[in-house]
Design a protein around this motif. Structure first.
Motif, mmCIF file in Angstrom:
data_model
loop_
_atom_site.group_PDB
_atom_site.id
_atom_site.type_symbol
_atom_site.label_atom_id
_atom_site.label_comp_id
_atom_site.label_asym_id
_atom_site.label_seq_id
_atom_site.Cartn_x
_atom_site.Cartn_y
_atom_site.Cartn_z
ATOM 1 N N GLY A 1 50.749 17.346 32.624
ATOM 2 C CA GLY A 1 51.132 18.330 33.617
ATOM 3 C C GLY A 1 51.640 19.606 32.980
ATOM 4 N N PHE A 2 52.442 19.459 31.927
ATOM 5 C CA PHE A 2 52.969 20.629 31.223
ATOM 6 C C PHE A 2 51.830 21.430 30.607
ATOM 7 N N LEU A 3 50.855 20.732 30.018
ATOM 8 C CA LEU A 3 49.724 21.416 29.392
ATOM 9 C C LEU A 3 48.883 22.152 30.428
ATOM 10 N N PHE A 4 48.644 21.500 31.578
ATOM 11 C CA PHE A 4 47.883 22.149 32.650
ATOM 12 C C PHE A 4 48.610 23.405 33.140
ATOM 13 N N ALA A 5 49.899 23.263 33.454
ATOM 14 C CA ALA A 5 50.667 24.385 33.998
ATOM 15 C C ALA A 5 50.805 25.506 32.972
ATOM 16 N N LEU A 6 51.073 25.143 31.718
ATOM 17 C CA LEU A 6 51.200 26.158 30.666
ATOM 18 C C LEU A 6 49.893 26.933 30.517
ATOM 19 N N SER A 7 48.771 26.224 30.541
ATOM 20 C CA SER A 7 47.471 26.900 30.437
ATOM 21 C C SER A 7 47.273 27.880 31.587
ATOM 22 N N ALA A 8 47.684 27.464 32.799
ATOM 23 C CA ALA A 8 47.539 28.342 33.970
ATOM 24 C C ALA A 8 48.367 29.601 33.806
ATOM 25 N N TYR A 9 49.636 29.438 33.413
ATOM 26 C CA TYR A 9 50.514 30.609 33.291
ATOM 27 C C TYR A 9 50.084 31.520 32.145
ATOM 28 N N LEU A 10 49.574 30.944 31.060
ATOM 29 C CA LEU A 10 49.083 31.773 29.958
ATOM 30 C C LEU A 10 47.853 32.575 30.393
ATOM 31 N N LEU A 11 46.966 31.925 31.146
ATOM 32 C CA LEU A 11 45.783 32.635 31.640
ATOM 33 C C LEU A 11 46.177 33.748 32.599
ATOM 34 N N TRP A 12 47.144 33.492 33.478
ATOM 35 C CA TRP A 12 47.630 34.547 34.372
ATOM 36 C C TRP A 12 48.296 35.662 33.570
ATOM 37 N N GLY A 13 48.950 35.296 32.463
ATOM 38 C CA GLY A 13 49.623 36.299 31.643
ATOM 39 C C GLY A 13 48.654 37.250 30.963
ATOM 40 N N VAL A 14 47.487 36.735 30.568
ATOM 41 C CA VAL A 14 46.504 37.585 29.871
ATOM 42 C C VAL A 14 45.461 38.161 30.830
ATOM 43 N N LEU A 15 45.545 37.810 32.122
ATOM 44 C CA LEU A 15 44.589 38.345 33.102
ATOM 45 C C LEU A 15 44.527 39.873 33.109
ATOM 46 N N PRO A 16 45.665 40.595 32.919
ATOM 47 C CA PRO A 16 45.569 42.068 32.888
ATOM 48 C C PRO A 16 44.607 42.612 31.839
ATOM 49 N N PHE A 17 44.397 41.895 30.735
ATOM 50 C CA PHE A 17 43.448 42.366 29.722
ATOM 51 C C PHE A 17 42.035 42.387 30.294
ATOM 52 N N TYR A 18 41.708 41.365 31.103
ATOM 53 C CA TYR A 18 40.412 41.364 31.784
ATOM 54 C C TYR A 18 40.346 42.478 32.820
ATOM 55 N N LEU A 19 41.425 42.622 33.596
ATOM 56 C CA LEU A 19 41.430 43.637 34.653
ATOM 57 C C LEU A 19 41.336 45.045 34.089
ATOM 58 N N LYS A 20 41.855 45.247 32.883
ATOM 59 C CA LYS A 20 41.711 46.556 32.234
ATOM 60 C C LYS A 20 40.240 46.866 31.942
ATOM 61 N N THR A 21 39.458 45.817 31.648
ATOM 62 C CA THR A 21 38.041 46.052 31.334
ATOM 63 C C THR A 21 37.228 46.394 32.576
ATOM 64 N N VAL A 22 37.762 46.067 33.764
ATOM 65 C CA VAL A 22 37.048 46.399 35.009
ATOM 66 C C VAL A 22 37.774 47.504 35.774
ATOM 67 N N ALA A 23 38.647 48.232 35.091
ATOM 68 C CA ALA A 23 39.435 49.277 35.754
ATOM 69 C C ALA A 23 38.555 50.418 36.273
ATOM 70 N N HIS A 24 37.343 50.572 35.700
ATOM 71 C CA HIS A 24 36.444 51.632 36.165
ATOM 72 C C HIS A 24 35.700 51.248 37.436
ATOM 73 N N ILE A 25 35.851 49.994 37.862
ATOM 74 C CA ILE A 25 35.209 49.501 39.086
ATOM 75 C C ILE A 25 36.246 49.514 40.208
ATOM 76 N N PRO A 26 35.913 49.972 41.408
ATOM 77 C CA PRO A 26 36.888 49.982 42.511
ATOM 78 C C PRO A 26 37.524 48.610 42.714
ATOM 79 N N ALA A 27 38.836 48.628 42.995
ATOM 80 C CA ALA A 27 39.590 47.372 43.106
ATOM 81 C C ALA A 27 39.010 46.449 44.171
ATOM 82 N N LEU A 28 38.585 47.014 45.319
ATOM 83 C CA LEU A 28 38.041 46.181 46.398
ATOM 84 C C LEU A 28 36.760 45.471 45.966
ATOM 85 N N GLU A 29 35.944 46.140 45.172
ATOM 86 C CA GLU A 29 34.710 45.516 44.692
ATOM 87 C C GLU A 29 35.036 44.371 43.729
#
Length: 316
Positions: free
Chosen positions: A25-53
């Protein structure tokens, strides 16, 4: 077989030999929170695309992933019941609308250079949950919780005076996710089926939006380059995988453990905003964050204290 039993069977089949349920359970939850933590790096790569799209593609490409998980767990029967129950559909539409507001604000904020504001929003969120419980459920706030909420309110007031307006990004994220969790608890369906139901409902306007962008010739999926197409396809896994890992982890961990781990993601986002994205961080913002961190420390201490008091009662 209940969803709990099916999910437990599924988690037992995960190839992690010699590992207890708590560690899994700890490994599953930790993986989820780490992925959410680095999600902004992905969102930065799509920053040129409208947010709604971007949000539309997050929803549409989450459907097949959620569908595969439901098939694996054998829970399609519960989904059929939900789809034919008007009250459940109405509640799911409400929760789906709230999570859309949350996702849309988050995607736009990250792409517009407001990652610090998003981190503040998710730091505030646990305290918003306490306030919602007190206002709508009549839950009594303990003295430490009242102090924590007061400190958070002081932080918001300080930022409002300093910037000349409410820190609306932080507040929209905190309250939209808070109300989402509040109403999600009243939805009589498991988390896995609930997520599938929400993305199915949202896929209708999402497909309409994607179709409109194609007709207008502004679609980054049909008219975009291969890089944009790959990024938008990845939006599904980037959305669904952390949620699935979190659902698995939450089933195996105590509430207090999950409560402590929820600060991992906003902390990663906060540090990334300052040291990687180079967002400005004033002394006033530092004072506001110090107030929030103090509030969270008091709130966490009270949560742990209540958990320790409850253990002897449970044991008895």
């Amino acid at each position: 077989m209940s969803e709990q039993a099916k999910m437990n069977d599924a988690m037992q089949s995960v190839p992690l030999p010699g590992m207890s349920d708590g560690k899994k359970g700890f490994l599953f939850a930790l993986s989820a929170y780490l992925l959410w933590g680095v999600l902004p790096f992905y969102l930065k790569t799509v920053a040129h695309i409208p947010a709604l799209e971007v949000v539309a593609h997050r929803i549409v490409w989450s459907v097949p992933i959620a569908g595969i998980l439901l098939w694996w767990l054998g829970l399609f029967g519960d989904l059929k019941v939900a789809l034919t129950t008007p009250r459940m559909l109405a509640m799911a539409t409400l929760t789906a609308s709230l999570i859309t507001v949350n996702w849309g604000t988050y995607v736009w904020a990250i792409g517009s250079g407001h990652a610090i504001d998003t981190a503040l929003g998710y730091y505030i969120n646990p305290l918003v949950n306490v306030v919602l419980g007190a206002v709508f459920l009549g839950e009594r706030l303990s003295k430490p919780q009242m102090v924590a909420v007061a400190l958070a309110a002081c932080a918001v007031l300080l930022l409002t005076i300093y910037s000349g307006g409410l820190p609306w990004i932080s507040l929209v994220l905190a309250f939209s996710f808070g109300f989402y969790g509040f109403f999600r608890k009243t939805l009589p369906i498991g988390p896995t089926q609930g997520f599938m139901l929400e993305v199915l409902i949202l896929s209708i306007p999402s497909l309409a939006l994607i179709g409109w962008t194609i007709i207008q010739g502004t679609s980054h999926f049909m008219q975009g380059n291969t890089h944009d197409i790959a990024l938008l396809l990845f939006a599904g896994p980037a959305t669904a995988v952390p949620l699935i890992l979190y659902a698995f982890g939450a089933k195996l961990l105590r509430y207090t453990t999950i409560g402590l781990m929820q600060y991992i993601a906003p902390t990663i986002v906060f540090l990334s905003a300052i040291f990687v994205f180079g967002e400005p961080f004033s002394h006033i913002q530092f004072i506001a964050f110090a107030l929030i961190w103090s509030a969270l420390a008091i709130y966490t201490w009270s949560m742990l204290h209540e958990a320790r008091k409850a253990r002897p009662t449970t044991a008895a």
